[in-house]
Scaffold this motif. Structure first.
Motif, PDB file in Angstrom:
ATOM      1  N   PHE A 242      -4.332  -0.051   5.959  1.00  0.00           N
ATOM      2  CA  PHE A 242      -3.487  -0.531   7.047  1.00  0.00           C
ATOM      3  C   PHE A 242      -2.879  -1.901   6.752  1.00  0.00           C
ATOM      4  CE2 PHE A 242      -5.918   2.721   9.305  1.00  0.00           C
ATOM      5  CZ  PHE A 242      -4.902   3.363   9.993  1.00  0.00           C
ATOM      6  N   VAL A 243      -3.622  -2.781   6.078  1.00  0.00           N
ATOM      7  CA  VAL A 243      -3.068  -4.111   5.797  1.00  0.00           C
ATOM      8  C   VAL A 243      -1.893  -4.003   4.837  1.00  0.00           C
ATOM      9  CG1 VAL A 243      -3.537  -6.332   4.718  1.00  0.00           C
ATOM     10  CG2 VAL A 243      -5.203  -5.346   6.292  1.00  0.00           C
ATOM     11  N   PHE A 244      -2.091  -3.323   3.712  1.00  0.00           N
ATOM     12  CA  PHE A 244      -1.007  -3.207   2.738  1.00  0.00           C
ATOM     13  C   PHE A 244      -0.023  -2.097   3.107  1.00  0.00           C
ATOM     14  CE2 PHE A 244      -4.463  -5.231   0.402  1.00  0.00           C
ATOM     15  CZ  PHE A 244      -3.793  -6.301  -0.165  1.00  0.00           C
ATOM     16  N   GLY A 245      -0.553  -1.039   3.746  1.00  0.00           N
ATOM     17  CA  GLY A 245       0.333   0.055   4.131  1.00  0.00           C
ATOM     18  C   GLY A 245       1.349  -0.341   5.178  1.00  0.00           C
ATOM     19  N   ASP A 246       0.969  -1.205   6.118  1.00  0.00           N
ATOM     20  CA  ASP A 246       1.902  -1.646   7.148  1.00  0.00           C
ATOM     21  C   ASP A 246       3.032  -2.492   6.557  1.00  0.00           C
ATOM     22  OD1 ASP A 246       0.445  -0.304   8.993  1.00  0.00           O
ATOM     23  OD2 ASP A 246      -0.447  -2.064   9.949  1.00  0.00           O
ATOM     24  N   VAL A 247       2.722  -3.214   5.497  1.00  0.00           N
ATOM     25  CA  VAL A 247       3.747  -4.045   4.861  1.00  0.00           C
ATOM     26  C   VAL A 247       4.870  -3.169   4.301  1.00  0.00           C
ATOM     27  CG1 VAL A 247       4.223  -5.666   2.978  1.00  0.00           C
ATOM     28  CG2 VAL A 247       2.131  -5.905   4.346  1.00  0.00           C
ATOM     29  N   PHE A 248       4.488  -2.070   3.667  1.00  0.00           N
ATOM     30  CA  PHE A 248       5.475  -1.190   3.027  1.00  0.00           C
ATOM     31  C   PHE A 248       5.797   0.059   3.862  1.00  0.00           C
ATOM     32  CE2 PHE A 248       3.156  -3.413  -0.365  1.00  0.00           C
ATOM     33  CZ  PHE A 248       4.214  -4.041  -1.010  1.00  0.00           C
ATOM     34  N   GLU A 249       5.279   0.085   5.113  1.00  0.00           N
ATOM     35  CA  GLU A 249       5.530   1.195   6.032  1.00  0.00           C
ATOM     36  C   GLU A 249       5.039   2.530   5.456  1.00  0.00           C
ATOM     37  OE1 GLU A 249       9.612   1.224   7.193  1.00  0.00           O
ATOM     38  OE2 GLU A 249       9.537  -0.771   8.118  1.00  0.00           O
ATOM     39  N   LEU A 250       3.839   2.492   4.876  1.00  0.00           N
ATOM     40  CA  LEU A 250       3.268   3.692   4.270  1.00  0.00           C
ATOM     41  C   LEU A 250       1.968   4.123   4.932  1.00  0.00           C
ATOM     42  CD1 LEU A 250       3.817   2.824   0.472  1.00  0.00           C
ATOM     43  CD2 LEU A 250       5.121   4.470   1.856  1.00  0.00           C
TER      44      LEU A 250
END
Length: 368
Positions: A242-250
């Motif tokens: 969620f931390v990195f996925g939210d940055v790239f909308e993944l």
């Protein structure tokens, strides 16, 4: 032949390494600057003298300040063994503070101490290994170092020059002539030879014997470790996803249809695969073949063979057992092999069976 043997304290040794790296970095920096100036094709003008002088002063201060700080804060200590006068000298900042004749030392042993230093990321524990000499009335630190194998070897060198015995942590006293004996030819203390080695049922250790060898097999798989690391891995996976996925909308928060896009699926697999790496590592450690096999000529540890003739001792360091010789040390963690309370028993079992299987005489080996 050397006339003197020199040893510095561990802090001075570490500072010497830092100083070497610092000088190398400075030379590299100057070289790069000179190369850039040369490639620029600029011609040196007379009016550039002032600029070069100012730049040179700043570079001198910038490069010289770390050396000045180290010189002011470091208090180098040194121990010198004079082989001609047979005297030990201790120095603090090049000033002799104590001396002692060789014959004052009755025996040598190893010891250690640790201290904590603050770093930008928290704290770090420094473990220092020492060689101490025993006189008739006191114990004196002779040398020290943070490299256990080197400190152990240096201790044997001192024993040979002083011609005094070495006292091991097991209570064994080794003469200088016995220091280089391979592990299967060394005498064992009575406490090991006469001990009845019993393992805790929780360690799940079994012994298999054959005509040529004996094997200690472990099926130790504590569920509490697996449960804790499963929880940690799941939490780590969610954080990564969620931390990195939210940055790239993944992340799952951005799934607008099912099945999601190929990139979202790949990121889900990647984040949970990376997050569950600790869990998979523990599974591997618990399920791998965990055996220690003793034969007439070698010990086979987790499938890898170690000839007795190449090794001198097995030492216990916290939850690890270490095969050592004069040049290197092989470390084996027993964290996934047995309970901590059985680590000493495993060491005793290995030493005792190496002696017996390799043909040692128990009656001749026992001593008080």
């Amino acid at each position: 032949m050397e006339k003197k043997l020199h040893w510095n304290d561990h802090k001075s040794t570490n500072i010497s390494l830092v100083r070497t790296i610092l000088i190398g970095s400075e030379i590299l920096t100057i070289g790069v600057l000179a190369f850039i100036y040369y490639m620029s094709g600029s011609e040196f003008q007379e009016e550039d003298y002032g600029s070069f002088f100012i730049v040179g002063v700043f570079m001198l201060i910038f490069f010289g300040l770390p050396h000045l700080i180290m010189a002011l804060t470091n208090k180098p200590k040194e121990t010198i063994f004079d082989l001609e006068t047979k005297t030990i000298h201790w120095y603090d900042r090049k000033k002799e503070i104590k001396s002692l004749p060789f014959q004052s030392i009755n025996s040598i042993s190893y010891s250690e101490y640790s201290y904590t230093v603050n770093t930008k990321n928290g704290t770090r524990t420094v473990r220092v290994y020492t060689v101490v000499g025993h006189t008739s009335g006191e114990t004196i630190q002779l040398i020290e170092g943070t490299n256990f194998s080197k400190t152990r070897f240096d201790g044997e060198v001192i024993c040979k020059h002083l011609q005094v015995p070495l006292q091991t942590v097991d209570g064994t006293t080794l003469s200088p002539a016995e220091l280089d004996l391979p592990i299967h030819k060394r005498n064992l203390p009575k406490q090991i030879l006469d001990s009845e080695i019993n393992f805790s049922p929780n360690s799940k250790l079994t012994i298999k014997k054959s005509n040529q060898e004996i094997t200690l097999k472990s099926e130790y798989n504590p569920r509490i470790i697996l449960f804790v690391v499963l929880c940690v891995s799941f939490a780590l996976s969610l954080i990564l996803h969620f931390v990195f996925g939210d940055v790239f909308e993944l992340s799952l928060s951005y799934w607008q249809e099912f099945p999601p896009s190929i990139y979202q699926i790949l990121f889900l697999v990647f984040s949970f695969g990376l997050g569950f790496f600790p869990y998979l590592y523990v599974i591997y450690q618990q399920k791998r073949l965990k055996e220690i096999t003793i034969s007439k000529t070698m010990i086979k540890w987790y499938g890898k063979e170690y000839l007795y003739g190449n090794w001198e001792d097995i030492l216990q360091m916290e939850n690890r057992l270490c095969l050592v010789n004069d040049k290197k040390m092989e470390t084996f963690s027993l964290f996934y092999f047995c309970e901590n309370s059985d680590i000493t028993n495993v060491r005793y079992w290995i030493l005792k069976n190496i002696f017996e299987v390799s043909g040692g005489d128990l009656n001749l080996a026992r001593f008080e």
